[in-house]
Scaffold this motif. Structure first.
Motif, mmCIF file in Angstrom:
data_model
loop_
_atom_site.group_PDB
_atom_site.id
_atom_site.type_symbol
_atom_site.label_atom_id
_atom_site.label_comp_id
_atom_site.label_asym_id
_atom_site.label_seq_id
_atom_site.Cartn_x
_atom_site.Cartn_y
_atom_site.Cartn_z
ATOM 1 N N LEU B 149 -38.548 -27.193 10.372
ATOM 2 C CA LEU B 149 -37.451 -26.507 10.886
ATOM 3 C C LEU B 149 -36.336 -26.935 10.029
ATOM 4 C CD1 LEU B 149 -38.039 -27.382 14.686
ATOM 5 C CD2 LEU B 149 -38.618 -25.130 13.300
ATOM 6 N N LEU B 150 -35.988 -28.150 9.514
ATOM 7 C CA LEU B 150 -35.109 -28.213 8.739
ATOM 8 C C LEU B 150 -34.852 -27.655 7.599
ATOM 9 C CD1 LEU B 150 -34.781 -32.056 9.245
ATOM 10 C CD2 LEU B 150 -32.999 -30.651 9.627
ATOM 11 N N ALA B 151 -36.014 -27.217 6.943
ATOM 12 C CA ALA B 151 -36.263 -26.533 5.721
ATOM 13 C C ALA B 151 -35.598 -24.908 5.900
ATOM 14 C CB ALA B 151 -37.454 -26.408 5.223
ATOM 15 N N ASP B 152 -35.606 -24.585 7.125
ATOM 16 C CA ASP B 152 -35.092 -23.258 7.277
ATOM 17 C C ASP B 152 -33.627 -23.150 7.543
ATOM 18 O OD1 ASP B 152 -34.332 -20.948 8.271
ATOM 19 O OD2 ASP B 152 -36.427 -20.474 9.737
ATOM 20 N N GLU B 153 -32.951 -22.528 6.479
ATOM 21 C CA GLU B 153 -31.492 -22.785 6.652
ATOM 22 C C GLU B 153 -30.735 -21.992 7.814
ATOM 23 O OE1 GLU B 153 -30.012 -23.178 1.987
ATOM 24 O OE2 GLU B 153 -31.449 -21.731 2.211
ATOM 25 N N GLN B 154 -31.478 -21.170 8.320
ATOM 26 C CA GLN B 154 -31.049 -20.065 9.440
ATOM 27 C C GLN B 154 -30.918 -20.885 10.616
ATOM 28 O OE1 GLN B 154 -32.616 -16.485 10.297
ATOM 29 N NE2 GLN B 154 -32.949 -15.754 8.273
ATOM 30 N N LEU B 155 -31.230 -22.188 10.865
ATOM 31 C CA LEU B 155 -31.164 -23.082 12.019
ATOM 32 C C LEU B 155 -30.308 -24.150 11.901
ATOM 33 C CD1 LEU B 155 -35.040 -23.566 13.006
ATOM 34 C CD2 LEU B 155 -33.672 -21.784 13.816
ATOM 35 N N SER B 156 -29.335 -24.290 12.973
ATOM 36 C CA SER B 156 -28.501 -25.445 13.035
ATOM 37 C C SER B 156 -29.052 -26.404 13.669
ATOM 38 C CB SER B 156 -27.212 -24.911 13.851
ATOM 39 O OG SER B 156 -27.772 -24.718 15.155
ATOM 40 N N TYR B 157 -28.662 -27.830 13.605
ATOM 41 C CA TYR B 157 -29.088 -28.796 14.160
ATOM 42 C C TYR B 157 -29.389 -28.719 15.632
ATOM 43 C CZ TYR B 157 -28.719 -31.813 10.089
ATOM 44 O OH TYR B 157 -29.049 -32.437 8.826
ATOM 45 N N GLN B 158 -28.456 -28.004 16.457
ATOM 46 C CA GLN B 158 -28.332 -27.649 17.672
ATOM 47 C C GLN B 158 -29.581 -26.899 17.947
ATOM 48 O OE1 GLN B 158 -25.977 -28.325 20.100
ATOM 49 N NE2 GLN B 158 -27.305 -27.309 21.670
ATOM 50 N N GLU B 159 -29.860 -25.801 17.216
ATOM 51 C CA GLU B 159 -31.032 -25.134 17.566
ATOM 52 C C GLU B 159 -32.429 -25.787 17.247
ATOM 53 O OE1 GLU B 159 -29.765 -20.651 16.572
ATOM 54 O OE2 GLU B 159 -29.886 -21.892 14.801
ATOM 55 N N ILE B 160 -32.470 -26.525 16.232
ATOM 56 C CA ILE B 160 -33.547 -27.597 15.883
ATOM 57 C C ILE B 160 -33.451 -28.754 17.148
ATOM 58 C CG2 ILE B 160 -34.432 -29.499 14.608
ATOM 59 C CD1 ILE B 160 -33.152 -28.030 12.207
ATOM 60 N N GLY B 161 -32.488 -29.103 17.633
ATOM 61 C CA GLY B 161 -32.458 -29.980 19.009
ATOM 62 C C GLY B 161 -33.136 -29.332 20.072
ATOM 63 N N GLU B 162 -32.981 -28.047 20.261
ATOM 64 C CA GLU B 162 -33.407 -27.306 21.521
ATOM 65 C C GLU B 162 -34.768 -26.906 21.032
ATOM 66 O OE1 GLU B 162 -31.208 -23.459 21.673
ATOM 67 O OE2 GLU B 162 -29.367 -24.592 21.993
ATOM 68 N N LEU B 163 -35.207 -26.693 20.035
ATOM 69 C CA LEU B 163 -36.672 -26.606 19.726
ATOM 70 C C LEU B 163 -37.561 -27.842 19.938
ATOM 71 C CD1 LEU B 163 -36.409 -23.981 16.722
ATOM 72 C CD2 LEU B 163 -37.332 -23.505 19.000
ATOM 73 N N THR B 164 -37.085 -28.898 19.388
ATOM 74 C CA THR B 164 -37.796 -30.199 19.416
ATOM 75 C C THR B 164 -37.355 -30.938 20.709
ATOM 76 O OG1 THR B 164 -36.094 -31.158 18.012
ATOM 77 C CG2 THR B 164 -38.057 -30.169 17.109
ATOM 78 N N GLY B 165 -36.634 -30.760 21.687
ATOM 79 C CA GLY B 165 -36.233 -31.101 23.004
ATOM 80 C C GLY B 165 -35.625 -32.582 22.680
ATOM 81 N N GLN B 166 -34.620 -32.429 21.781
ATOM 82 C CA GLN B 166 -33.851 -33.763 21.607
ATOM 83 C C GLN B 166 -32.219 -33.132 21.199
ATOM 84 O OE1 GLN B 166 -35.473 -36.049 18.510
ATOM 85 N NE2 GLN B 166 -36.564 -34.009 17.655
ATOM 86 N N THR B 167 -31.422 -34.213 21.082
ATOM 87 C CA THR B 167 -30.097 -33.684 20.892
ATOM 88 C C THR B 167 -29.898 -33.615 19.294
ATOM 89 O OG1 THR B 167 -29.266 -36.260 20.480
ATOM 90 C CG2 THR B 167 -29.232 -35.289 22.789
ATOM 91 N N PRO B 168 -28.859 -32.975 19.043
ATOM 92 C CA PRO B 168 -28.461 -32.765 17.456
ATOM 93 C C PRO B 168 -28.402 -34.211 16.584
ATOM 94 C CG PRO B 168 -27.304 -31.275 18.630
ATOM 95 C CD PRO B 168 -27.732 -32.012 19.760
#
Lengths: 77, 190
Positions: B149-168
């Motif tokens: 997910l981090l490799a996708d530049e379209q995603l923010s830490y906030q969005e990665i947090g939402e997808l992985t169930g944790q805080t940014p």
């Protein structure tokens, strides 16, 4: 995520044209981070062209299934 | 297991996309923009091109059925990733597929001499994808998903947090360890 990381760069033979009898050797490339390496791999990996064709067929089939049958799970992949 | 899919034939691919756009323009546009990312995520989670193709097909069919339910509360890419992650997890659970190193000894990675600030040098060959797959397969599930997910530049830490169930902040905290583990395994697989 890290726009400041430089793009991967070729380490060998970048500016030297290949002679016709030379075999092309794989070039050494360098990535600034794991994400950059994965991003490069993702850019090089395309979905198979058959995928769109399969989707068209599935969607067209979907349109012929009555709504009540879809509600009962008919046509689930 | 061959994790290196064949390269797409561009002309044929374009004509199939045209068919898809003709069936449903907005759905076709979503497919055109996101299919590559969804396929890649499925491929690297499942580790098999044929299974990734099936999963991508099923994900987009779900998307087609649920398009009217997308309320725009998150980005569309995040929405698509959520469906993909859930679908792949269900498949993996069904297959009892994961018997790789999931309970790795964290101390092993901590001791590994793989600083994250050194560049990763590789000979670019067709085997690069296979080597990345082997490395990802050996990582704990959480780290694998985080790095993808981090490799996708379209995603923010906030969005990665939402997808992985944790805080940014938790995402940022785990990133260093995930990178270090990957680098150690990647070097080992060379």
């Amino acid at each position: 995520m890290n726009p400041e990381f430089s793009r991967f760069r070729e380490q060998e033979n970048q500016d030297q044209p290949l002679q016709s009898d030379q075999k092309q050797k794989p070039s050494m490339v360098e990535f600034g981070s794991v994400e950059e390496l994965i991003r490069h791999d993702a850019e090089e990996t395309a979905p198979p062209p058959e995928l769109a064709e399969r989707l068209v067929a599935s969607i067209l089939r979907e349109k012929t299934i009555p709504w009540w049958k879809r509600l009962l799970g008919g046509g689930d992949p | 297991m061959d994790a290196s899919p064949p390269m797409a034939r561009p002309v044929e691919h374009e004509s199939k996309l045209g068919e898809l756009l003709a069936v449903d323009r907005s759905f076709g546009a979503i497919y055109q923009e996101h299919a590559r990312a969804i396929y890649y995520l499925a491929l690297r989670i499942l580790g098999n091109p044929a299974k990734a193709e099936d999963a991508t097909h099923d994900v987009f069919l779900k998307v087609y059925r649920k398009m009217d339910q997308f309320r725009g509360e998150s980005g569309i890419r995040t929405w698509l990733y959520r469906i993909t992650i859930n679908h792949c997890r269900n498949l993996l659970q069904t297959w009892h597929h994961r018997h790789m190193v999931n309970n790795v000894d964290e101390a092993l990675w901590d001791a590994a001499p793989a600083p994250t600030d050194t560049p990763l040098r590789v000979l670019e060959t067709k085997e690069l994808g296979q080597r990345i797959q082997t490395t990802l397969d050996a990582l704990p599930d959480e780290y694998r998903l985080l790095l993808l997910l981090l490799a996708d530049e379209q995603l923010s830490y906030q969005e990665i947090g939402e997808l992985t169930g944790q805080t940014p902040d938790a995402v940022r905290g785990k990133l260093h360890r995930a990178r270090k583990n990957f680098a150690a395994l990647f070097a080992k697989n060379s």
